[in-house]
Design a protein around this motif. Structure first.
Motif, PDB file in Angstrom:
ATOM      1  N   HIS A   1      58.489  -2.244 -41.633  1.00 25.97           N
ATOM      2  CA  HIS A   1      58.892  -2.746 -40.328  1.00 25.97           C
ATOM      3  C   HIS A   1      57.730  -3.376 -39.552  1.00 25.97           C
ATOM      4  CE1 HIS A   1      62.106   0.179 -41.295  1.00 25.97           C
ATOM      5  NE2 HIS A   1      62.829  -0.848 -40.915  1.00 25.97           N
ATOM      6  N   ALA A   2      56.709  -3.828 -40.294  1.00 24.93           N
ATOM      7  CA  ALA A   2      55.526  -4.401 -39.639  1.00 24.93           C
ATOM      8  C   ALA A   2      55.906  -5.591 -38.756  1.00 24.93           C
ATOM      9  CB  ALA A   2      54.500  -4.812 -40.683  1.00 24.93           C
ATOM     10  N   GLY A   3      56.899  -6.390 -39.207  1.00 26.83           N
ATOM     11  CA  GLY A   3      57.298  -7.570 -38.442  1.00 26.83           C
ATOM     12  C   GLY A   3      57.851  -7.181 -37.085  1.00 26.83           C
ATOM     13  N   ILE A   4      58.779  -6.214 -37.102  1.00 30.76           N
ATOM     14  CA  ILE A   4      59.397  -5.766 -35.851  1.00 30.76           C
ATOM     15  C   ILE A   4      58.342  -5.182 -34.923  1.00 30.76           C
ATOM     16  CG2 ILE A   4      60.980  -4.074 -34.861  1.00 30.76           C
ATOM     17  CD1 ILE A   4      62.677  -4.312 -37.312  1.00 30.76           C
ATOM     18  N   ILE A   5      57.445  -4.367 -35.504  1.00 33.01           N
ATOM     19  CA  ILE A   5      56.436  -3.708 -34.666  1.00 33.01           C
ATOM     20  C   ILE A   5      55.459  -4.730 -34.106  1.00 33.01           C
ATOM     21  CG2 ILE A   5      54.518  -2.059 -34.744  1.00 33.01           C
ATOM     22  CD1 ILE A   5      56.234  -0.450 -36.757  1.00 33.01           C
ATOM     23  N   GLY A   6      55.084  -5.713 -34.926  1.00 32.31           N
ATOM     24  CA  GLY A   6      54.195  -6.767 -34.440  1.00 32.31           C
ATOM     25  C   GLY A   6      54.839  -7.571 -33.327  1.00 32.31           C
TER      26      GLY A   6
ATOM     27  N   SER B   1      56.115 -13.533 -30.915  1.00 33.30           N
ATOM     28  CA  SER B   1      57.088 -12.449 -30.963  1.00 33.30           C
ATOM     29  C   SER B   1      58.453 -12.970 -31.411  1.00 33.30           C
ATOM     30  CB  SER B   1      57.188 -11.807 -29.575  1.00 33.30           C
ATOM     31  OG  SER B   1      58.174 -10.838 -29.557  1.00 33.30           O
ATOM     32  N   HIS B   2      58.827 -14.136 -30.863  1.00 27.98           N
ATOM     33  CA  HIS B   2      60.119 -14.729 -31.211  1.00 27.98           C
ATOM     34  C   HIS B   2      60.171 -15.091 -32.692  1.00 27.98           C
ATOM     35  CE1 HIS B   2      63.860 -16.740 -30.520  1.00 27.98           C
ATOM     36  NE2 HIS B   2      63.386 -17.895 -30.947  1.00 27.98           N
ATOM     37  N   ALA B   3      59.083 -15.693 -33.193  1.00 25.94           N
ATOM     38  CA  ALA B   3      59.047 -16.100 -34.603  1.00 25.94           C
ATOM     39  C   ALA B   3      59.144 -14.876 -35.517  1.00 25.94           C
ATOM     40  CB  ALA B   3      57.768 -16.884 -34.886  1.00 25.94           C
TER      41      ALA B   3
ATOM     42  N   ASP C   1      62.902 -11.598 -39.211  1.00 21.58           N
ATOM     43  CA  ASP C   1      63.509 -10.369 -39.697  1.00 21.58           C
ATOM     44  C   ASP C   1      65.009 -10.322 -39.462  1.00 21.58           C
ATOM     45  OD1 ASP C   1      61.273  -9.392 -40.730  1.00 21.58           O
ATOM     46  OD2 ASP C   1      60.669  -8.251 -38.979  1.00 21.58           O
ATOM     47  N   GLY C   2      65.532 -11.400 -38.851  1.00 21.35           N
ATOM     48  CA  GLY C   2      66.972 -11.462 -38.695  1.00 21.35           C
ATOM     49  C   GLY C   2      67.493 -10.695 -37.495  1.00 21.35           C
ATOM     50  N   ALA C   3      66.598 -10.113 -36.693  1.00 17.95           N
ATOM     51  CA  ALA C   3      67.061  -9.424 -35.484  1.00 17.95           C
ATOM     52  C   ALA C   3      67.322 -10.460 -34.395  1.00 17.95           C
ATOM     53  CB  ALA C   3      66.018  -8.425 -35.012  1.00 17.95           C
ATOM     54  N   PRO C   4      68.150 -10.156 -33.420  1.00 22.46           N
ATOM     55  CA  PRO C   4      68.428 -11.136 -32.376  1.00 22.46           C
ATOM     56  C   PRO C   4      67.232 -11.353 -31.470  1.00 22.46           C
ATOM     57  CG  PRO C   4      69.485  -9.059 -31.849  1.00 22.46           C
ATOM     58  CD  PRO C   4      68.932  -8.931 -33.239  1.00 22.46           C
TER      59      PRO C   4
END
Lengths: 263, 311
Positions: A181-186, A253-255, A260-263
């Protein structure tokens, strides 16, 4: 494609932070020195003109981002670290205690961030109030994001495989769940940074930042707004610096989240 | 995004929230290094004078007693007296509420339609425009308010000479006598609010738009505006009302920055001045009022959200 965009944005955001932190070393003059004509326009030796007290705007812009950025970085990292730790724990053990933690977090979210920071500034110095406000208002958000992600991974194949190999819960969390989950956390960390810069700017504009002769982008906005018609650069350049700093992290953050496909 | 726990009835939760806020507010102000006696003594008072002032103000009593004393004062309509001016806090608040109220109402009236329009454009606008709208939302929500204020003043006031950059509204004069003074402050509040709101509402609208009945309506040839008002907005009512409460909370605190930057004497300016002069009774009551407005917003959101669509 998306990965490359996120990488470029991360490099850009990192460069913005480095310039904000290191700009002070590039100043030719003492940023607090008085000498030029008040509100003088750009001229040789004064590329951005002077402010209302006759101080060199370029030196003040170069030096004025350091404290603000350091404070915001400290606030964002603290809020994110606490939120990630709490979120991993709450998402892994979906018990009564973790639900209570989530309820407390929701309670904090009901109070506006700036109001919390204004209350903190009653008792604490400005930078500490920014950190306190970001932790109180930001940690609950991080906690919720990470807890949801962790709870979702609890029964994922790679986690069950690791558990079946006999790894302990804590090590599965650190070695498997966290990297996944590094992407979400970043993305969340970048969002916390944007919020804490906004908070620091608000507090500094309200006069709770560094004491007056010290240069600060946010304080410059308040000091130089009345002279906007005389030397626009004194207001517009620090405003641009703040916009680039926050905008690049928001875009990063948006990128990261859209990849990750989250909104 | 806006789910709050519902362990008890909505009014009970609101009362708990407000009580918790009052404790936080009281503890923050009680933790001040030095106390009201130091402010009143002006830094030159002797130890005996300070002790006398403390006894007069009741500051020598234990914390819980002082907290309950304040709370009962608030509930009976006598919240306290400013340490600096000696005037009742209720009077100071009444004098300045009009400016802040006018700013917040106008900002919401402008911000809410703009939020909806931006969120709709990001999801269902012309395909070529969607990335631009998304970028606008993401970066607009990230801008500090003071940056928006500087940009608006530079553009509308200095370049066009349209509105006074710093307003000097005489204290006590109703703000609607000089609407031109409110244009820049209201825009400064409304624009980032709309971007932030759209960033949150976008997801909810995208979910509804993906439903088959919306595609049916579009295929039947209904205009986008009809689809938006008849099929999409009713379905996002629940998240949208919570969004309203969140935005209201942001505005309540955000007016402080705008009032200071544009020289308007409202409640935010009162709070900030009171914090810097350590005028504890004013800080406590204005902060509690702000918290009460936020809680009221959450109550309205909960009451307005239809039971069936609650998530």
């Amino acid at each position: 494609m998306r990965r490359r965009t996120a990488g470029a944005l991360a490099a850009w955001a990192g460069a913005a932070v480095l310039v904000a932190l290191g700009g002070r070393a590039l100043t030719g003059h003492d940023p607090a020195a008085v000498g030029a004509t008040p509100w003088a326009g750009p001229e040789p030796g004064l590329p951005l003109g002077a402010d209302g007290l006759g101080r060199d705007v370029l030196s003040r812009v170069l030096a004025g981002g350091q404290d603000l950025t350091l404070t915001a970085l400290a606030a964002a990292l603290t809020a994110s670290a606490l939120g990630v730790a709490g979120g991993l724990w709450a998402g892994w053990n979906r018990g009564r205690l973790s639900r209570a933690a989530a309820a407390t977090a929701d309670l904090l979210l009901a109070l506006p961030l700036l109001l919390l920071a204004l209350l903190a500034v009653v008792a604490l110095p400005g930078p500490a109030a920014v950190i306190a406000g970001t932790v109180l208002g930001g940690t609950p958000l991080t906690l919720r994001v990470v807890a949801d992600a962790t709870a979702g991974a609890r029964h994922a194949g790679y986690v069950e495989a690791a558990l079946a190999r006999g790894e302990r819960g804590a090590s599965v969390l650190m070695r498997e769940v966290l990297p996944a989950h590094a992407g979400i956390i970043g993305a969340d960390l970048a969002q916390r940074f944007v919020l804490s810069v906004q908070l620091a700017v608000a507090l500094n504009v309200l006069g709770f930042g560094p004491a007056p002769p010290a240069p600060d982008w946010a304080a410059m906005l308040r000091e130089n707004l009345p002279g906007l018609g005389l030397n626009p650069a004194a207001t517009i350049v620090p405003a641009l610096a703040l916009a680039v700093l926050t905008g690049s992290f928001a875009a990063l953050s948006h990128a990261l989240t859209s990849r990750d496909g989250a909104p | 995004m806006f789910q709050l726990p519902r362990p008890a009835g909505v009014p009970v939760r609101a009362a708990l929230l407000l009580a918790a806020a009052s404790v936080v507010i009281f503890l923050c102000t009680a933790a001040l290094p030095g106390d009201a006696a130091d402010v009143l003594g002006g830094g030159r008072a002797t130890a005996e004078e300070l002790a006398r002032l403390r006894a007069e103000q009741g500051l020598d009593r234990p914390l819980p007693v002082r907290y309950l004393d304040w709370l009962s004062g608030v509930l009976t309509g006598e919240p306290g007296v400013s340490l600096i001016t000696g005037r009742p806090v209720a009077e100071l608040v009444a004098e300045r509420a009009a400016v802040t109220l006018a700013l917040a109402v106008a900002a919401l009236a402008l911000g809410l339609p703009l939020t909806t329009a931006l969120a709709w454009a990001a999801v269902r606008g012309p395909r070529w425009a969607r990335p631009a709208v998304n970028t606008l939302i993401v970066t607009g929500a990230a801008l500090p308010q003071a940056v928006v204020a500087a940009a608006l003043v530079a553009w509308l006031s200095t370049a066009w000479g349209a509105f006074p950059p710093v307003s000097m509204l005489p204290a006590g004069e109703p703000p609607w006598h000089r609407p031109d003074l409110l244009v820049l402050p209201v825009l400064t509040l409304a624009l980032p609010t709309a971007a932030y709101g759209a960033a949150l509402l976008r997801g909810a609208i995208a979910d509804v738009v993906a439903q088959p009945y919306v595609r049916d309506a579009e295929l039947r040839g209904l205009s986008p505006v009809t689809v938006l008002f008849r099929y999409v907005l009713p379905m996002v009512a629940a998240p949208a009302t919570r969004l309203f409460a969140v935005l209201l909370g942001g505005l309540v605190a955000g007016t402080a920055v705008v009032e200071i930057l544009f020289g308007l004497a409202g409640l935010g300016e009162l709070l900030v001045t009171a914090i810097s002069t350590r005028d504890v009774p004013v800080v406590q009551n204005v902060a509690l009022l702000a918290a009460a407005v936020v809680v009221a917003g959450l109550l309205v959101a909960d009451a307005a959200a239809p039971e069936a669509v609650r998530s």
